[in-house]
Motif scaffolding. Sequence first.
Motif, mmCIF file in Angstrom:
data_model
loop_
_atom_site.group_PDB
_atom_site.id
_atom_site.type_symbol
_atom_site.label_atom_id
_atom_site.label_comp_id
_atom_site.label_asym_id
_atom_site.label_seq_id
_atom_site.Cartn_x
_atom_site.Cartn_y
_atom_site.Cartn_z
ATOM 1 N N LEU B 152 1.165 -0.900 0.002
ATOM 2 C CA LEU B 152 0.003 -0.261 0.135
ATOM 3 C C LEU B 152 0.937 1.329 0.151
ATOM 4 O O LEU B 152 0.896 2.359 -0.736
ATOM 5 C CB LEU B 152 -1.040 -0.184 1.378
ATOM 6 N N MET B 231 -0.454 6.203 12.027
ATOM 7 C CA MET B 231 -2.084 5.693 12.312
ATOM 8 C C MET B 231 -1.931 4.907 11.634
ATOM 9 O O MET B 231 -2.737 3.484 12.208
ATOM 10 C CB MET B 231 -3.058 7.060 12.429
ATOM 11 N N MET B 243 -6.833 -11.042 13.837
ATOM 12 C CA MET B 243 -8.029 -11.744 13.192
ATOM 13 C C MET B 243 -8.021 -13.523 12.262
ATOM 14 O O MET B 243 -8.834 -13.435 12.648
ATOM 15 C CB MET B 243 -8.642 -10.950 11.960
HETATM 16 C C1 HEM Z 1 -9.966 -7.038 11.190
HETATM 17 C C2 HEM Z 1 -9.149 -6.152 10.869
HETATM 18 C C3 HEM Z 1 -9.509 -4.460 11.240
HETATM 19 C C4 HEM Z 1 -10.146 -4.085 12.266
HETATM 20 C C5 HEM Z 1 -11.068 -5.279 13.539
HETATM 21 C C6 HEM Z 1 -10.602 -2.901 12.761
HETATM 22 C C7 HEM Z 1 -11.405 -2.190 13.694
HETATM 23 C C8 HEM Z 1 -11.169 -0.856 13.184
HETATM 24 C C9 HEM Z 1 -12.097 -0.109 13.828
HETATM 25 C C10 HEM Z 1 -13.002 -0.554 15.892
HETATM 26 C C11 HEM Z 1 -11.874 1.409 13.744
HETATM 27 C C12 HEM Z 1 -12.857 2.063 14.567
HETATM 28 C C13 HEM Z 1 -11.810 3.254 15.525
HETATM 29 C C14 HEM Z 1 -12.784 4.227 16.611
HETATM 30 O O1 HEM Z 1 -13.726 4.038 16.415
HETATM 31 O O2 HEM Z 1 -11.853 4.883 17.782
HETATM 32 C C15 HEM Z 1 -10.689 1.584 12.650
HETATM 33 C C16 HEM Z 1 -11.025 2.094 12.709
HETATM 34 C C17 HEM Z 1 -9.802 2.903 12.304
HETATM 35 N N1 HEM Z 1 -8.840 1.703 10.571
HETATM 36 FE FE1 HEM Z 1 -8.901 -0.410 11.051
HETATM 37 N N2 HEM Z 1 -9.328 -2.063 11.068
HETATM 38 C C18 HEM Z 1 -8.841 -3.455 10.861
HETATM 39 C C19 HEM Z 1 -7.791 -2.895 9.898
HETATM 40 C C20 HEM Z 1 -7.785 -1.896 9.448
HETATM 41 C C21 HEM Z 1 -6.659 -2.174 8.496
HETATM 42 C C22 HEM Z 1 -5.975 -2.981 7.827
HETATM 43 C C23 HEM Z 1 -7.136 0.099 8.331
HETATM 44 C C24 HEM Z 1 -5.657 0.474 6.922
HETATM 45 C C25 HEM Z 1 -5.269 -0.436 5.785
HETATM 46 C C26 HEM Z 1 -7.006 0.214 8.974
HETATM 47 C C27 HEM Z 1 -7.384 1.819 9.354
HETATM 48 C C28 HEM Z 1 -8.290 2.280 10.006
HETATM 49 C C29 HEM Z 1 -7.899 3.790 10.137
HETATM 50 C C30 HEM Z 1 -7.209 4.372 9.119
HETATM 51 C C31 HEM Z 1 -8.856 3.913 10.942
HETATM 52 C C32 HEM Z 1 -9.353 5.115 11.412
HETATM 53 C C33 HEM Z 1 -10.848 5.864 10.661
HETATM 54 C C34 HEM Z 1 -11.119 7.363 11.665
HETATM 55 O O3 HEM Z 1 -11.204 7.711 11.922
HETATM 56 O O4 HEM Z 1 -11.849 7.953 10.088
HETATM 57 N N3 HEM Z 1 -7.611 -0.722 9.751
HETATM 58 N N4 HEM Z 1 -10.199 -0.113 12.963
#
Ligand code: HEM
Lengths: 72, 397
Positions: B152, B231, B243
Amino acid sequence: MKFRIRIDESLCIGAGRCVVQAPELFDQREEDGIVILLQETPDGALYDRAIRAAAQCPARVIEIESGDKPAG
Amino acid sequence: MSEAPLFPFKRTRRFDPPDEYGRARAERPVFPVTLWNGQRAWLLTRHDHFRTVLMDPRFSGEFARPDFPAVTQARVAIDKGERAFVGMDNPRHGHYRRMLTKEFTAKRMMALRPKVEAIAAGLLDVMEKKGPPVDLIEALAVELPALVMCELFGSPYEDHTFIMSCAAGRHGLKQSPEEAHRTARALVDYCRRLIEVKEKAPADDMLSRVIEEHVLPGTLSREDLAEICSMILRAGHDTTTNMIGLGTMLLLQHPDQLAELKRDDGLIDNAVEELLRFLAPVQFAPRRVALEDVEIAGSLIRKGEGVFAISPSANRDEAVFAKPDAVDLHRDASQHLTFGYGIHHCLGQGLARIELQVVFAMLFQRFPNLRLAVPAQEIPFKNDMQIYGIYRLPVVW
Ligand code: HEM
Ligand code: SF4
């Protein structure tokens, strides 16, 4: 029989769940990933898919007017 | 249960969230708890409240606020050091996030699938060559998301070990604030250097495109981009690793369902949704703080009190999922809240879904006889981490 879809673009966070569920109905803008509604009054055959897309949208962008849900 | 017990709770079964959640859903769904520093906070244990609160502007997601809730002191240090949009409210949040969303559209993610498949195939080749027993966490679960991140970001292959080490150093429930701060800064420094490299030698990757579209015209500073990159690396690695580990172990523990998955290629997407629902590794987020007094389901959340939206509980809500404590790869689990809800809904969910679909499909195709190398009771689970998972998963085939 047709039904109506409305979107509130200002809420869209570009998650693209709608496109995965119903590519006939939704696309995302090239420049910022915001939803594009491809058909405002689609054919009833797409109703269930539209409902799924709306249910999976994580930002409550999509509204399906179910008042005229096609019979059958 | 006492009036406001200390949070977090302990699990009594490895694949189920703490029993307190089920009782709270039935008796007091917006449930009062006490945090490590004595602060009062509330758990959203039901699916409906999880969604309404995360869409409610009377709650803030600003990590910088002094009253923002956290499960450990180290987490406070991480929160206060967070400079990227995960810790911002709108309009600032949307301003920054929109610079990235085009890189994560459904179509972009579908285009990445062959690359993810190639990465997975390469790791399975290495496993096969090495021969059993292999620790699946080390050989696959940690490597795959790190290599996908390199893809990426367009960062060189060698960097994936550094990315892995930074992710591994985070999220401990016993981590010291200094340690948390140090690893966070090391990752931002790395991103700063990577931005310099990409600025000089742009390529066909996310980072080069964001630099061209936002940094060079001056709408995004290099410093802000480094924070955003860091981040993304932090959010996308550990979560996916866990996972993969949990999902593999769960499938091995349900041989009948695993057999169906092996028989029916078309089941994988649905199966991954059910694994996400059932396993929900992000245990103590999303979080918000009330900007005014708000009453929900008979609980009065006072201004300045924190809220934890608990996906491991909401995903077991009887009102939404029939027999929620059963694993059923055929059910419609797509309403799960494992990726959060509202404006902070996971930016990388499309990529995470593809990684999981690819890895589980290919793993059991390559090793149809995959099984644990030790008795299941000996597998160590991450009871001391914020993101739930498995430390080591020795397998044979
Ligand atoms: C199974 C894998 C994943 C799970 C369970 C997961 C879960 C979450 C959750 C629950 C949030 C919300 C956090 C909040 O509201 O405080 C979040 C936000 C985020 N995740 Fe994931 N995530 C996963 C994989 C990824 C991947 C692969 C990426 C990037 C390539 C990523 C990038 C982000 C980013 C940048 C945010 C912040 C979004 C925002 O605040 O607008 N996540 N994730
Ligand atoms: S699923 Fe919702 S938030 Fe995501 S692109 Fe579609 S409309 Fe926008």
